[in-house]
Scaffold this motif. Structure first.
Motif, PDB file in Angstrom:
ATOM      1  N   LYS A 148       0.837  -1.212   0.000  1.00  0.00           N
ATOM      2  CA  LYS A 148       0.000   0.000   0.000  1.00  0.00           C
ATOM      3  C   LYS A 148       0.869   1.257   0.000  1.00  0.00           C
ATOM      4  O   LYS A 148       0.591   2.210  -0.725  1.00  0.00           O
ATOM      5  CB  LYS A 148      -0.938   0.008   1.197  1.00  0.00           C
ATOM      6  N   VAL A 149       1.924   1.270   0.818  1.00  0.00           N
ATOM      7  CA  VAL A 149       2.819   2.427   0.877  1.00  0.00           C
ATOM      8  C   VAL A 149       3.505   2.627  -0.468  1.00  0.00           C
ATOM      9  O   VAL A 149       3.572   3.749  -0.983  1.00  0.00           O
ATOM     10  CB  VAL A 149       3.855   2.260   2.013  1.00  0.00           C
ATOM     11  N   ASP A 150       4.006   1.549  -1.060  1.00  0.00           N
ATOM     12  CA  ASP A 150       4.670   1.655  -2.354  1.00  0.00           C
ATOM     13  C   ASP A 150       3.715   2.148  -3.436  1.00  0.00           C
ATOM     14  O   ASP A 150       4.086   2.970  -4.275  1.00  0.00           O
ATOM     15  CB  ASP A 150       5.273   0.306  -2.762  1.00  0.00           C
ATOM     16  N   GLY A 151       2.481   1.653  -3.411  1.00  0.00           N
ATOM     17  CA  GLY A 151       1.491   2.089  -4.392  1.00  0.00           C
ATOM     18  C   GLY A 151       1.173   3.562  -4.271  1.00  0.00           C
ATOM     19  O   GLY A 151       1.104   4.288  -5.275  1.00  0.00           O
ATOM     20  N   GLU A 152       0.977   4.039  -3.041  1.00  0.00           N
ATOM     21  CA  GLU A 152       0.681   5.460  -2.836  1.00  0.00           C
ATOM     22  C   GLU A 152       1.874   6.334  -3.190  1.00  0.00           C
ATOM     23  O   GLU A 152       1.714   7.431  -3.731  1.00  0.00           O
ATOM     24  CB  GLU A 152       0.246   5.713  -1.387  1.00  0.00           C
ATOM     25  N   VAL A 157       4.407  10.127  -7.083  1.00  0.00           N
ATOM     26  CA  VAL A 157       5.460  10.447  -8.044  1.00  0.00           C
ATOM     27  C   VAL A 157       4.850  10.742  -9.408  1.00  0.00           C
ATOM     28  O   VAL A 157       5.226  11.710 -10.085  1.00  0.00           O
ATOM     29  CB  VAL A 157       6.493   9.298  -8.129  1.00  0.00           C
ATOM     30  N   PHE A 158       3.886   9.921  -9.836  1.00  0.00           N
ATOM     31  CA  PHE A 158       3.234  10.156 -11.122  1.00  0.00           C
ATOM     32  C   PHE A 158       2.471  11.478 -11.133  1.00  0.00           C
ATOM     33  O   PHE A 158       2.487  12.213 -12.117  1.00  0.00           O
ATOM     34  CB  PHE A 158       2.295   8.997 -11.481  1.00  0.00           C
ATOM     35  N   ARG A 159       1.784  11.785 -10.031  1.00  0.00           N
ATOM     36  CA  ARG A 159       1.068  13.062  -9.944  1.00  0.00           C
ATOM     37  C   ARG A 159       2.028  14.234 -10.023  1.00  0.00           C
ATOM     38  O   ARG A 159       1.781  15.216 -10.715  1.00  0.00           O
ATOM     39  CB  ARG A 159       0.259  13.141  -8.659  1.00  0.00           C
ATOM     40  N   ALA A 160       3.149  14.129  -9.300  1.00  0.00           N
ATOM     41  CA  ALA A 160       4.127  15.231  -9.289  1.00  0.00           C
ATOM     42  C   ALA A 160       4.773  15.417 -10.658  1.00  0.00           C
ATOM     43  O   ALA A 160       5.107  16.546 -11.038  1.00  0.00           O
ATOM     44  CB  ALA A 160       5.193  14.958  -8.232  1.00  0.00           C
ATOM     45  N   SER A 161       4.921  14.355 -11.410  1.00  0.00           N
ATOM     46  CA  SER A 161       5.556  14.460 -12.726  1.00  0.00           C
ATOM     47  C   SER A 161       4.546  14.761 -13.827  1.00  0.00           C
ATOM     48  O   SER A 161       4.910  14.913 -14.981  1.00  0.00           O
ATOM     49  CB  SER A 161       6.294  13.173 -13.052  1.00  0.00           C
ATOM     50  N   GLY A 162       3.251  14.817 -13.486  1.00  0.00           N
ATOM     51  CA  GLY A 162       2.226  15.111 -14.466  1.00  0.00           C
ATOM     52  C   GLY A 162       1.836  13.928 -15.322  1.00  0.00           C
ATOM     53  O   GLY A 162       1.215  14.080 -16.367  1.00  0.00           O
ATOM     54  N   MET A 163       2.179  12.730 -14.896  1.00  0.00           N
ATOM     55  CA  MET A 163       1.911  11.529 -15.688  1.00  0.00           C
ATOM     56  C   MET A 163       0.671  10.777 -15.211  1.00  0.00           C
ATOM     57  O   MET A 163       0.401   9.694 -15.698  1.00  0.00           O
ATOM     58  CB  MET A 163       3.119  10.588 -15.647  1.00  0.00           C
ATOM     59  N   ASP A 164      -0.087  11.345 -14.276  1.00  0.00           N
ATOM     60  CA  ASP A 164      -1.279  10.644 -13.799  1.00  0.00           C
ATOM     61  C   ASP A 164      -2.380  10.700 -14.849  1.00  0.00           C
ATOM     62  O   ASP A 164      -2.473  11.625 -15.633  1.00  0.00           O
ATOM     63  CB  ASP A 164      -1.764  11.215 -12.470  1.00  0.00           C
TER      64      ASP A 164
END
Length: 165
Positions: A148-152, A157-164
């Motif tokens: 769960k921690v790794d997934g979040e 990281v994806f949100r911060a890089s704009g890849m979400d």
């Protein structure tokens, strides 16, 4: 040492709900013309009770220990001497940590998911416990929490890089 970064926000949340509830009770009572000092004090006690129910425990951790502090007591567990980790599912998920010294700390697993520094300190202590052979029960629960921690963390990281998506 690490602490729950969202605790202050949760404290404000509890305070705002309690204050709003008190204001609503006072306005309704005043509108009916039944507001008195005694009734206002009773409504204040009721709002304070709501605040205490909503107030989350404060979670802190350091090398080899994790503690939760609520209004009445502090619970502490040695993470480098863990004997069991139990994950209880249900309406309110709980992770219960128990050490060889009799320490017992229940906590919401979301606190660890939301605070990677707390998780890293717990995981480091749990690794020591596994190496020493004291952790008899709960390796699966720790792996589940690690997932769960790794997934979040990956989502952040994806949100911060704009890849979400």
């Amino acid at each position: 040492m690490a602490h729950d970064r969202r605790w202050a926000g949760d404290l404000r949340y509890a305070g705002c709900w309690a204050a709003g509830f008190l204001a609503l009770l006072l306005v309704v009572d005043a509108a009916y013309g039944t507001l008195s000092a005694v009734r206002a004090a009773l409504w204040a006690v009721l709002a304070l009770s709501l605040f205490l129910i909503l107030l989350p425990p404060r979670v802190t951790a350091g090398p080899g220990w994790l503690a939760t502090r609520d209004l009445f007591r502090t619970r502490r567990v040695r993470t480098d001497r863990l004997t069991s980790v139990v994950w209880s599912d249900g309406v309110a998920q709980r992770l219960v940590l128990k050490d060889g010294d009799g320490g017992l700390v229940p906590l919401d697993p979301r606190v660890l998911v939301d605070n990677p520094r707390l998780w890293l300190l717990l995981d480091a202590g749990a690794r020591v416990s596994r190496e020493r052979g004291t952790l008899e029960y709960g390796v699966v629960a720790l792996r589940r929490l690690a997932g769960k921690v790794d997934g979040e963390t990956a989502k952040a990281v994806f949100r911060a890089s704009g890849m979400d998506a």
